[in-house]
Enzyme design. Structure first.
Site, PDB file in Angstrom:
ATOM      1  N   GLU A 189       4.943 -39.359 -19.728  1.00 18.47           N
ATOM      2  CA  GLU A 189       6.356 -39.762 -19.828  1.00 18.47           C
ATOM      3  C   GLU A 189       6.488 -41.271 -19.660  1.00 18.47           C
ATOM      4  OE1 GLU A 189       9.455 -37.718 -19.827  1.00 18.47           O
ATOM      5  OE2 GLU A 189       8.268 -35.977 -20.379  1.00 18.47           O
ATOM      6  N   GLY A 225      -0.160 -29.896 -24.594  1.00 19.18           N
ATOM      7  CA  GLY A 225      -0.127 -28.788 -23.633  1.00 19.18           C
ATOM      8  C   GLY A 225       0.335 -27.515 -24.309  1.00 19.18           C
ATOM      9  N   THR A 259       1.502 -37.229 -28.487  1.00 18.97           N
ATOM     10  CA  THR A 259       0.331 -38.086 -28.255  1.00 18.97           C
ATOM     11  C   THR A 259      -0.811 -37.809 -29.225  1.00 18.97           C
ATOM     12  OG1 THR A 259       0.941 -37.984 -25.949  1.00 18.97           O
ATOM     13  CG2 THR A 259      -1.213 -38.860 -26.436  1.00 18.97           C
TER      14      THR A 259
END
Lengths: 699, 699
Positions: free
Chosen positions: A446, A191, A152
């Site tokens: 997702e 993350g 992303t």
């Protein structure tokens, strides 16, 4: 309901004990059936006990930790689980992660980013020699390498093809140059980037000799593994606080002309040679596989989280009493005995079982399909390959719909359960406020849910159009057969019989939902064709029909859930069948009442039959209410996993809630009495009306 | 939609600028119409500027504060607002609080607990001399006294009559003894108790000479006003973290035989004499008034918070681009240009306008009614009193339904808007995650929503039954007239005409909703009577009919919202009427499509007409989309109040989002590299397979 006499107090422990006196089914057997056998249940119970006894895994104090403490504690647990993952069989590790996903979803993400996403990208996209190289470096066991997943960007999420990061091949040095050309190209939400990762699987536009080949994956080192200093050209920042899952340190990454060896592009599919030749794969669809796995796992996750929410809400409702008849000494009524409270919770219980059984079947089908694909290897032609690819497409579309509607369903279940706790649901210590915040992201990552529903709907429209041309329907869409005709007219199926038994039998419900789903799909086809007739392009005609496409996906997914639920009921052990049948009926009937317009429009049910269905909801709620607490027991979560004083097995809610709140918030002197409160209380109002002016005295 | 070419980048500021080029209505005039006139708008703008310029009122860093910092900063603002409240006119203070309720809802609660709840209890329940006494002591201006509101207990929330705290009259000393007899009697959720309050208005069972007179209110001092030490017999603790609104320090309080003078019981209604005679009031219903005020204010609050959520989501959707046609250099499409995104946001925009206009009319009606009641004084007999009490009951029931369905509607709007931001909605810095957590409690406090819907439904059933007996219907329920007949048969109204104009006109929609609401009420009557026929008591028959009662309340409330909305459209300035008409139509049509089953069952709309309505939703979304950004401009919130980089007026979302995140989370060395990460990366696996046993060597 007003009473001037306080009612007799009932010990909450005896209130819940009486709920367990006469379950209509063998509780333990249902646990085994849900888990998939005694062996699985035993392993889960061992894992729950291990976690509970490990002080690192204390979770009841999470609400009182700062962001820094939250992340540090999560990091300290990473090693514990990494060691266990090495020492214990894979199946046990998977079960452990399933439990961890309920106990500590933020940690689950922190751990999963490395193993699921980073290592998953290597597994799915590296060549064997590349995979061997990274495993040698410790990428599997986090010995030497910790990974994150760089897809992303600030400006692009859903549109992976539109990512702006570039990886430009430099033939002279046999390297790629990874670069963030704009602010919106900044990798975002990564993350593990802020504090944890040494390496990143970066999605970037592959550019060779000035030509763009689309988004591919590259391994880029972010930090020196010995010193943790950032590598040259890499800038990283911390995204700070989020709605939930603060255990995972999401960060942003900017690349400024970072050079990596050519061999750090993952080349299982597309390959780039030393001389800059680009070899593209024969079978691009195979990349679907990894997407499906993530979605299937979110159906399971929805079921697992919903089980916890319902355990808390149902047990509390069996203990909490409110309002009495007013007669002196009368006992107040349990919340669960109010019809409206049954209506609030028990349809959610039915939805949870639908997700439990669907998740199990879908996971099994997925494993089977992956086996077939793996056997096929790179063989992209022939009947077997065609069949497998067709099934892959169907599974891809179905899993998209399931991911979207199950995560939305679970999010709703959490919040309805939270609201059913009244004011206590607003405490950070009763478990569901945080559960909501943690779970909400499942509706976005997702694949954004809305986009997934449209993907599913597009597949449904395309399949219906193909079927009209005579192509065979996949098994899960066989219900379209009756409805499809050249003139596009809608299904004329109707429910025969008006008794509650007739309108609410599982066979009738399957037919009802199939019929309504078929109509919804044909309505989407109609709107799509209307778009084409207006001269729109195919893509724009799909956009034009998006509302009915989304609706078709919803109807198809509910139909799919009902069919999977019924299939599992049919296979279940006899002693479980009555309660599971009733739950499946409640799922089908309640969902039908909620969408009664569709059933009336299709003509499957009449207005009178809908009224009968509403009566059946009342009946089913009354019946299932008798087993409500035993059903939560069958979910098999220990008090540690439930992690809410209101959801305790023994019903001792008030004592333990009070203990928890007071132990986490010991009484101290008010910290700002002298600086703020005393001056407030003792202040006088200073007013300044100014001097009297001479000119005013002339009057 | 896949593209191997990154698309042309468009400056987000120009993306939003083009949205403002041709609004169909005068934006400023709509702002005045929403606010209630230019003077109000001007005052609001002055207040917004004052808050923005006061460093104490910085709110953009809230996500990064600890619980302690959050509360301390809130306390520091209490004095600022208390001083302003003293210095400035009441109307301005009310407007200031309206803005504060959006900017900082947790602070709004901390401030409101004293002024709204504690002082409100004095105003509503104290005799004139009691009120004078407490004002003398500084209860209005927080000079000497800060108050909290002690109603809820650990074991009882909704059931106020069931509270366990006792206030027993001791004739010998002319005192009450306030006592918490059990753990569940502990006062719980008391805002301001943990850190702020010196006094509490305590709800307790009044016991005189062994007889219980029900729940009354007593002022109990909690802390010494000079030293803040707890008074004898008072124990207080901190409830710690909550889902939201951490600015307010909720606490628990236990009383152990605390003595207060008899005159500390608030005696406007029930009085206790020195000799222990209890004089009960003639007109208990008048206590309803205070409840209604809280509910009415939550309809406004729902509207105000929804305006902010839609401002963020709509502006972001006008700037965010995703997916292009794939042609080289093509521009990606704005989210707001996707039909599905319009479907996600614009019906919520219509709902927001419904709430804005309903809140305004309901507030005005409430003020008028309170004036009438105040003029009546204690006169409890006669036609005027009867009429006023009838209206009070109607307002009580309607406001219960409005509070429930508007707060649910707003909570949904917040979360739908948040989800529409994609992953960025999950950041703590984009405004809607916290908005959800802060707002959620509105669905629980001041009457749990589900219980309120049932109260509203009970009134609707009782009124329909009265009407059958020939009693006149209140104006807002006049739609029941046509439907009521002695045989209880349902309405046979149908929609004449099939064109989009005919099925979606405001007149048709009002008739449609009235017809369906009437049917829903008569269905609830039917179920209630079926309960009676089964031999249930009246209360139990109401419980038996609770699902249809709740549904009747929903249909009535939506009908009410539509009627209020249309009434305001009719009165609006001509240039605003086209857009407001379209919004009102979208509200009525979209809600009807969502409940299409009811309209089909009642026969008001046919299946074909429902399809026409769905087409109208598409049409209205396309039209309103052109004005989407101007509509958010008309809400009139400054960037400071919007408090989200994604909702900025100028559309400069990416730069400002990046700036905010990086300024609040400056890059620092990873805090636990040496202690946790290095040992993880550098660990080796120690295995212990045990010594080889002699016995094994024998093979």
């Amino acid at each position: 309901m007003a009473s001037a006499t306080t009612s007799a107090v009932v010990d909450p422990k005896s209130s819940i004990a009486e709920e367990r006196k006469a379950p209509s089914f063998p509780i333990r057997e249902l646990t085994y059936w849900i888990d998939g056998g005694k062996r699985v249940t035993d392993t889960k119970e061992r894992i729950m006990l291990e976690l509970e006894r490990d002080p690192l895994w204390k979770v009841s104090d999470h609400p009182n930790l700062t962001l820094g403490e939250t992340r540090e504690r999560a990091m300290s647990k990473v090693r514990r689980l990494a060691d266990l993952a090495t020492a214990r069989p894979l199946e046990e590790t998977m079960l452990r992660m399933t439990i961890v996903s309920v106990v500590d979803p933020g940690f689950w993400t922190r751990f999963g980013v490395h193993f699921g996403l980073f290592f998953g990208a290597l597994q799915g996209q590296a060549t064997p020699s590349q995979l061997g190289y990274w495993m040698e470096k410790g990428a599997l066991s986090m010995q030497g390498i910790t990974g994150c997943f760089g897809m992303t960007e600030l400006g692009h999420g859903s549109n992976v093809a539109g990512l702006e990061t570039t990886a430009t091949f430099d033939e002279a040095t046999d390297e790629f140059v990874v670069h963030s050309p704009t602010l919106t190209a900044t990798k975002w939400w990564i993350g593990g980037a802020a504090h944890t990762a040494t390496h990143c699987s970066v999605y970037a536009q592959l550019i060779v000799k000035g030509k763009n080949y689309g988004t591919k994956t590259f391994v880029v080192q972010l930090r020196d593994t010995k010193t943790f200093q950032l590598m040259p050209g890499v800038n990283i920042g911390d995204l700070g606080k989020k709605m939930g899952r603060d255990q995972i340190d999401n960060g942003w990454i900017r690349f400024t002309h970072v050079r990596i060896p050519r061999s750090h592009m993952l080349m299982k599919h597309t390959k780039v040679t030393h001389s800059g030749d680009v070899i593209e794969p024969a079978l691009a669809q195979l990349a679907y596989g990894a997407l499906i796995q993530g979605r299937v796992s979110m159906v399971s996750d929805s079921a697992n989280v919903a089980k916890r929410a319902l355990t808390i809400a149902t047990r509390y409702a069996s203990v909490r009493r409110q309002f009495s008849s007013g007669a002196p000494g009368s006992v107040e009524t349990k919340l669960i005995d109010y019809p409206i409270h049954q209506h609030r919770l028990l349809p959610l219980m039915a939805q949870t079982f639908a997700m439990i059984f669907t998740a199990r079947e879908v996971s099994a089908n997925y494993e089977k399909l992956m086996g077939v694909l793996s056997d096929l290897g790179n063989q992209s032609k022939g009947a077997a390959a065609d069949e497998a690819i067709k099934e892959l497409k169907e599974t891809h579309a179905t899993s998209a719909g399931l991911k979207a509607f199950c995560t939305w369903m679970c999010l709703n279940i959490i919040d309805q359960c939270r609201q059913s706790l009244g004011g206590h649901g607003y405490s950070a210590y009763t478990g569901l406020a945080q559960a909501y915040s943690d779970f909400a992201v499942h509706c976005t990552w997702e694949g954004d849910n809305t986009i997934l529903t449209l993907q599913c709907g597009r597949y449904l429209v395309a399949t219906a159009l193909d079927a009209r041309k005579g192509m065979p329907l996949p098994a899960n869409l066989s219900y379209l057969k009756a409805a499809i005709s050249k003139d596009g007219s809608l299904s004329a199926k109707t429910c025969k019989g008006n008794s509650a038994e007739q309108v609410s039998s599982l066979e009738t419900l399957k037919a009802a939902w199939s019929s309504v789903a078929a109509n919804a799909i044909l309505n989407a086809v109609r709107d799509f064709e209307a778009g084409l007739a207006k001269g729109l392009s195919k893509d724009n005609a799909y956009e034009f029909s998006s509302a009915s496409r989304l609706h078709a996906a919803r109807m198809h997914t509910y139909t799919y859930l009902l069919h999977r639920f019924v299939a599992q009921v049919d296979q279940s052990p006899a002693p479980l069948r009555p309660i599971l049948t009733l739950l499946a009926q409640l799922f089908g009937v309640h969902s039908a009442v909620q969408h009664s317009g569709e059933f009336l429009q299709s003509g499957f049910y009449s207005g009178a039959q809908i009224e009968t269905l509403k009566g059946f909801v009342n009946f089913a709620c009354t019946e299932i209410r008798k087993d409500a607490v035993p059903l939560t027991d069958a979910f098999g979560y220990t008090d540690y996993v439930v992690n809410s004083p209101l959801g305790r097995y023994d019903g001792d809610v008030y004592e333990k809630y009070f203990e928890l709140v007071t132990s986490l918030n010991p009484t101290k002197p008010v910290p700002y009495f002298d600086s703020l409160i005393k001056p407030l209380l003792e202040r006088t109002n200073e007013t300044d009306s100014g001097p009297e002016l001479e000119i005013d005295q002339e009057d």
